[in-house]
Scaffold this motif. Structure first.
Motif, mmCIF file in Angstrom:
data_model
loop_
_atom_site.group_PDB
_atom_site.id
_atom_site.type_symbol
_atom_site.label_atom_id
_atom_site.label_comp_id
_atom_site.label_asym_id
_atom_site.label_seq_id
_atom_site.Cartn_x
_atom_site.Cartn_y
_atom_site.Cartn_z
ATOM 1 N N VAL A 50 0.824 -1.203 0.000
ATOM 2 C CA VAL A 50 0.000 0.000 0.000
ATOM 3 C C VAL A 50 0.865 1.263 0.000
ATOM 4 O O VAL A 50 0.451 2.305 -0.503
ATOM 5 C CB VAL A 50 -0.954 -0.001 1.218
ATOM 6 N N ILE A 51 2.093 1.177 0.549
ATOM 7 C CA ILE A 51 2.943 2.367 0.677
ATOM 8 C C ILE A 51 3.230 2.974 -0.690
ATOM 9 O O ILE A 51 2.889 4.130 -0.965
ATOM 10 C CB ILE A 51 4.278 2.021 1.381
ATOM 11 N N GLY A 214 -9.678 3.980 2.180
ATOM 12 C CA GLY A 214 -8.748 3.371 3.132
ATOM 13 C C GLY A 214 -9.360 2.181 3.837
ATOM 14 O O GLY A 214 -8.710 1.143 4.010
ATOM 15 N N SER A 215 -10.615 2.306 4.255
ATOM 16 C CA SER A 215 -11.263 1.171 4.924
ATOM 17 C C SER A 215 -11.483 0.024 3.956
ATOM 18 O O SER A 215 -11.372 -1.151 4.332
ATOM 19 C CB SER A 215 -12.589 1.610 5.545
ATOM 20 N N PHE A 216 -11.762 0.349 2.687
ATOM 21 C CA PHE A 216 -11.905 -0.704 1.671
ATOM 22 C C PHE A 216 -10.605 -1.506 1.541
ATOM 23 O O PHE A 216 -10.609 -2.740 1.596
ATOM 24 C CB PHE A 216 -12.278 -0.082 0.329
ATOM 25 N N VAL A 217 -9.482 -0.798 1.395
ATOM 26 C CA VAL A 217 -8.183 -1.476 1.248
ATOM 27 C C VAL A 217 -7.829 -2.224 2.525
ATOM 28 O O VAL A 217 -7.374 -3.373 2.495
ATOM 29 C CB VAL A 217 -7.080 -0.465 0.888
ATOM 30 N N ALA A 218 -8.034 -1.557 3.675
ATOM 31 C CA ALA A 218 -7.662 -2.168 4.947
ATOM 32 C C ALA A 218 -8.419 -3.468 5.182
ATOM 33 O O ALA A 218 -7.824 -4.485 5.562
ATOM 34 C CB ALA A 218 -7.933 -1.182 6.089
ATOM 35 N N PHE A 219 -9.723 -3.465 4.954
ATOM 36 C CA PHE A 219 -10.510 -4.677 5.156
ATOM 37 C C PHE A 219 -10.124 -5.747 4.136
ATOM 38 O O PHE A 219 -10.149 -6.946 4.448
ATOM 39 C CB PHE A 219 -12.004 -4.363 5.054
ATOM 40 N N THR A 220 -9.772 -5.312 2.921
ATOM 41 C CA THR A 220 -9.386 -6.273 1.884
ATOM 42 C C THR A 220 -8.137 -7.051 2.283
ATOM 43 O O THR A 220 -8.072 -8.272 2.110
ATOM 44 C CB THR A 220 -9.149 -5.548 0.546
ATOM 45 N N GLY A 336 -4.739 5.423 3.784
ATOM 46 C CA GLY A 336 -5.795 5.009 4.700
ATOM 47 C C GLY A 336 -5.919 3.501 4.778
ATOM 48 O O GLY A 336 -6.446 2.961 5.757
ATOM 49 N N GLY A 337 -5.432 2.802 3.763
ATOM 50 C CA GLY A 337 -5.427 1.346 3.790
ATOM 51 C C GLY A 337 -4.156 0.781 4.398
ATOM 52 O O GLY A 337 -4.099 -0.400 4.750
ATOM 53 N N PHE A 338 -3.116 1.626 4.533
ATOM 54 C CA PHE A 338 -1.837 1.163 5.072
ATOM 55 C C PHE A 338 -1.842 1.111 6.598
ATOM 56 O O PHE A 338 -1.427 0.140 7.213
ATOM 57 C CB PHE A 338 -0.708 2.073 4.588
ATOM 58 N N PHE A 339 -2.314 2.170 7.226
ATOM 59 C CA PHE A 339 -2.184 2.283 8.673
ATOM 60 C C PHE A 339 -3.132 1.387 9.482
ATOM 61 O O PHE A 339 -2.701 0.797 10.477
ATOM 62 C CB PHE A 339 -2.359 3.743 9.104
ATOM 63 N N PRO A 340 -4.423 1.255 9.104
ATOM 64 C CA PRO A 340 -5.330 0.486 9.972
ATOM 65 C C PRO A 340 -4.900 -0.952 10.258
ATOM 66 O O PRO A 340 -4.982 -1.377 11.422
ATOM 67 C CB PRO A 340 -6.663 0.531 9.207
#
Length: 505
Positions: A50-51, A214-220, A336-340
């Motif tokens: 993600v970075i 970000g939440s989409f990527v994080a949950f994925t 937003g997908g990297f940190f969560p």
């Protein structure tokens, strides 16, 4: 013909890019059977792609305007051949981290299409078009669903090498079908940055996309391993459930864009963040698998709608700097997908559960809801101000004692007075002396009784010239029905009379 192909071609490009972007997280349950990965490092392995996928979105959005989508997609897919092959022969954690970092190119290509495709369609369709393109998120579902099935049959290393074939096919397709004549925008990078970085809307949209995408990527990237470890699901079952989350979010994205083309975008975002807040609170209570599924799917619904709405707003607010703004906003979404996942992993190691992380998501969503409401009312005030500033009629606002508190540019043009010369003064500085005291007494009597007066009056300009104007004075009341201000709108009818005489002659 080539122009008509761009939407399906670039959407398929995004599907391929996202398939590769989540390659490691899709296969992690298989990879960790062969490569020793400490539990504390699992979130880092899935988050590393993600970075670069976030940071590169800014230059790719800018260069998409400079060189066109065809060139950017071609170069990106050629570059991706190397990290994909490297991961297929990886045998250490370091190999995964290095290869995963450069898989980020697959996620970065998002900003290419959202910059390129609006050039081919009218503004009233930009929300829907960007929503269709954004449905390329489906690539994450393809990998999370198909990769585990292929890995079960052929092994994860062979599965990764299948992606080399897909990349080769799309390199050829973009070479022959990409638009070589796409309109280019040659504004220098720093000039575009200077034109947008002080604009509060840029950073508010970035925050909103930080949450929705970000939440989409994080949950994925977080769900496949989480469902296996927390609910003891089969690896393929976890992949299918994650794919379901992705499909819901992806299908909602073009619907969000379509809705934004027809309804007020900020109201749609209010609804989205309101539901986000409730869903994250549900997840923070560590529910059963059923309630966890409900919470996740609701967030998927909101993420898709929100993503579609936000990229309707970007070209609306930033027409000339759409490329760089697309890059910045989408980069923030990627971060937003990297940190969560990392934060959730740390919190789990410290507390033994994920409740605090989900509660934090609910509070950030609530803060975003408040900011959207603020934007909505600021926009209404700004619209009223624009109307006042650009109307050809002079406007003067006084307090209840008659002191002038505001005038518009047309006031200066008609009367000759600068704003600073009249603020705090009484309107009688404009008196011509032609009307009698009884005239003004009747005017104020009518205004107090009827809250309104309209008629013709003679006034005097700053240079001493008298002129005739058509004047309307209205009372402005507060919510309690009390008069708090008076607003006068007037036009110079002496000039209109002169024009009529000239036309008659």
């Amino acid at each position: 013909m080539i122009k008509k192909v761009q939407l399906p071609l670039q959407t398929m490009n995004l599907i391929v890019g996202f398939m590769i972007w989540v390659l490691i997280s899709s296969l992690l349950p298989f990879i960790k059977e062969d490569i020793a990965i400490p539990e504390s490092q699992l979130a880092l392995v899935t988050a590393v792609p993600v970075i670069l996928g976030s940071i590169l979105r800014i230059p790719l959005g800018f260069y998409a305007n400079q060189f066109g989508a065809r060139t950017l997609f071609l170069l990106s897919f050629i570059l991706l051949l190397f990290p994909v092959y490297y991961i297929s022969i990886a045998n250490t954690l370091v190999d995964l981290l290095i290869g995963g970092l450069f898989l980020g190119v697959g996620g970065a290509v998002f900003s290419v299409g959202v910059t390129s495709l609006p050039k081919y369609y009218p503004k009233e369709r930009h929300g829907f078009i960007n929503g269709i393109y954004g449905a390329g998120n489906l690539g994450t579902a393809v990998s999370t669903f198909a990769a585990p099935i292929l890995a079960t049959k052929f092994g994860w290393t062979v599965t990764v090498q299948f992606y080399l074939v897909i990349l080769a096919i799309f390199i050829v397709l973009n070479f022959f079908l990409g638009d070589k004549k796409e309109p280019k925008v040659k504004t220098p990078f720093l000039e575009q940055i200077r034109g947008v970085y002080k604009n509060e809307k840029l950073w508010l949209l970035s925050l909103f996309y930080f949450i929705t995408f970000g939440s989409f990527v994080a949950f994925t990237v977080y769900l496949p391993n989480f469902l296996v470890s927390s609910f003891e699901l089969d690896k393929v079952d976890a992949g299918i459930r994650t794919a379901g989350f992705i499909v819901v979010a992806t299908l909602m994205r073009p619907i969000g864009g379509w809705l934004a083309d027809r309804f007020h975008s900020l109201i749609l975002l209010m609804i989205t963040f309101g539901i986000y807040t409730i869903s994250a609170i549900i997840l923070s209570f560590a529910p059963s698998l059923v309630w966890y599924t409900v919470g996740c799917l609701t967030i998927a619904f909101c993420a898709g709608i929100g993503n579609g709405v936000i990229f309707k707003l970007v070209p609306l607010y930033f027409q000339k700097q759409a490329g760089i703004v697309n890059g910045i906003v989408s980069a923030m979404g990627g971060l937003g997908g990297f940190f969560p996942p990392i934060i959730l992993s740390v919190l789990f190691n410290v507390t033994g559960h994920y409740a605090i992380g989900f509660m934090a998501l609910s509070q950030v969503a609530l803060a975003s809801l408040i900011l959207v409401i603020w934007m909505y009312f600021q926009q209404k005030v700004g619209l009223a101000k624009e109307v006042i500033e650009h109307t050809v009629e002079g406007i003067m606002v006084t307090d209840t004692k008659g002191k002038i508190i505001s005038v518009n540019p047309a006031f200066k043009r008609i009367t000759g007075y600068e704003e600073e010369e009249v603020i705090g003064k009484m309107p009688n500085i404009l008196k011509s002396g032609i009307q009698s005291k009884e005239f003004y007494a009747n005017l104020w009597k009518s205004l107090k009784n009827d809250q309104f007066w309209q008629g013709e009056i003679w006034n005097r300009r700053r240079n001493g010239e008298t002129y005739r104007q058509w004047l309307t004075i209205s009372s402005i009341k507060n919510d309690s029905g009390e008069v708090v201000q008076y607003a006068a709108m007037f036009s110079d009818t002496s000039k209109s009379e002169g024009n009529r005489k000239n036309l008659t002659n």
